[in-house]
Design a protein around this motif. Structure first.
Motif, PDB file in Angstrom:
ATOM      1  N   LYS A  69       0.837  -1.200   0.000  1.00 28.52           N
ATOM      2  CA  LYS A  69       0.000   0.000   0.000  1.00 28.52           C
ATOM      3  C   LYS A  69       0.873   1.251   0.000  1.00 28.52           C
ATOM      4  O   LYS A  69       0.591   2.227  -0.704  1.00 28.52           O
ATOM      5  CB  LYS A  69      -0.917  -0.019   1.226  1.00 28.52           C
ATOM      6  CG  LYS A  69      -1.966   1.043   1.228  1.00 28.52           C
ATOM      7  CD  LYS A  69      -2.861   1.020   0.005  1.00 28.52           C
ATOM      8  CE  LYS A  69      -3.822  -0.129  -0.030  1.00 28.52           C
ATOM      9  NZ  LYS A  69      -4.766  -0.057  -1.167  1.00 28.52           N
ATOM     10  N   SER A  91      -9.637  -6.192   2.117  1.00 24.62           N
ATOM     11  CA  SER A  91     -10.642  -7.190   1.708  1.00 24.62           C
ATOM     12  C   SER A  91     -10.325  -7.755   0.333  1.00 24.62           C
ATOM     13  O   SER A  91     -10.509  -8.949   0.091  1.00 24.62           O
ATOM     14  CB  SER A  91     -12.038  -6.564   1.678  1.00 24.62           C
ATOM     15  OG  SER A  91     -12.423  -6.176   2.954  1.00 24.62           O
ATOM     16  N   ARG A  92      -9.863  -6.901  -0.562  1.00 27.97           N
ATOM     17  CA  ARG A  92      -9.553  -7.344  -1.926  1.00 27.97           C
ATOM     18  C   ARG A  92      -8.462  -8.416  -1.935  1.00 27.97           C
ATOM     19  O   ARG A  92      -8.450  -9.294  -2.779  1.00 27.97           O
ATOM     20  CB  ARG A  92      -9.119  -6.139  -2.753  1.00 27.97           C
ATOM     21  CG  ARG A  92      -9.247  -6.368  -4.237  1.00 27.97           C
ATOM     22  CD  ARG A  92      -8.957  -5.127  -5.018  1.00 27.97           C
ATOM     23  NE  ARG A  92      -7.527  -4.843  -4.904  1.00 27.97           N
ATOM     24  CZ  ARG A  92      -6.978  -3.663  -5.115  1.00 27.97           C
ATOM     25  NH1 ARG A  92      -7.709  -2.627  -5.419  1.00 27.97           N
ATOM     26  NH2 ARG A  92      -5.673  -3.504  -5.014  1.00 27.97           N
ATOM     27  N   GLN A  93      -7.555  -8.349  -0.968  1.00 30.23           N
ATOM     28  CA  GLN A  93      -6.490  -9.339  -0.862  1.00 30.23           C
ATOM     29  C   GLN A  93      -6.912 -10.543  -0.017  1.00 30.23           C
ATOM     30  O   GLN A  93      -6.127 -11.455   0.186  1.00 30.23           O
ATOM     31  CB  GLN A  93      -5.228  -8.707  -0.248  1.00 30.23           C
ATOM     32  CG  GLN A  93      -4.556  -7.702  -1.132  1.00 30.23           C
ATOM     33  CD  GLN A  93      -5.123  -6.294  -0.963  1.00 30.23           C
ATOM     34  OE1 GLN A  93      -6.163  -6.093  -0.375  1.00 30.23           O
ATOM     35  NE2 GLN A  93      -4.425  -5.319  -1.515  1.00 30.23           N
ATOM     36  N   PRO A  96     -10.223  -9.079   5.286  1.00 28.21           N
ATOM     37  CA  PRO A  96     -11.096  -7.967   5.676  1.00 28.21           C
ATOM     38  C   PRO A  96     -10.857  -7.474   7.100  1.00 28.21           C
ATOM     39  O   PRO A  96     -11.202  -6.346   7.426  1.00 28.21           O
ATOM     40  CB  PRO A  96     -12.511  -8.552   5.526  1.00 28.21           C
ATOM     41  CG  PRO A  96     -12.328 -10.025   5.620  1.00 28.21           C
ATOM     42  CD  PRO A  96     -10.956 -10.317   5.078  1.00 28.21           C
TER      43      PRO A  96
END
Length: 152
Positions: A69, A91-93, A96
């Motif tokens: 990030k 969450s995308r990875q 969450p």
């Protein structure tokens, strides 16, 4: 006084007598007490080791995700040099419960230099209680870096 627990034959005055030898009840209880004295602290130690391993695994995941990030924001700053602040989760990875916050500031108190150097702070944490803010009992990673303004 442990002795072989096999049956032996002895003769005394011509009579054969079977003698069984082994441990007394007192010796068995003493042996079990020694084993218990060793096992209780060992199990406690193993529990602490497993908890520490889980924290280190979470910290490793956090470090990897926070660094990604941070790199994403550093690249965006090279394209458009402006202060920003963003919060979200991973969450995308597939995580969450892991949250992040990125602060990009030119303020000299943060380590920046106005119009020349941007300080970038990335905080990632395992949000166990779901309050979307890092708490002292949650595993947290705090990364800092700086990005210089690209000259045209």
């Amino acid at each position: 006084m442990p002795i072989d627990c096999q049956s032996t034959s002895r003769t005394k005055g011509g009579l054969r007598r079977e003698v069984l030898v082994g441990f007394s009840l007192l010796e068995v209880i003493a042996g079990l007490a020694v084993i218990a004295l060793i096992l209780v602290p060992t199990t406690s130690l193993m529990q602490d080791v497993l908890q520490g391993e889980a924290v280190q695994r979470n910290r490793g995941e956090l470090m990897h995700l926070a660094l990604g990030k941070q790199n994403e924001f550093c690249h965006a700053l090279r394209v458009q040099f402006r202060e920003s602040r963003q919060s979200g989760d991973f969450s995308r990875q597939g995580y969450p419960e892991l949250k992040y916050q990125v602060n990009c500031s030119e303020d000299s108190a943060s380590g920046g230099i106005p119009n020349r150097l941007m300080a970038v702070q990335t905080i990632a944490w395992h949000d166990r209680n779901g309050n979307r803010s890092p708490d002292t009992d949650e595993t947290t990673v705090d990364l800092w870096t700086s990005v210089a303004r690209a000259t045209p």
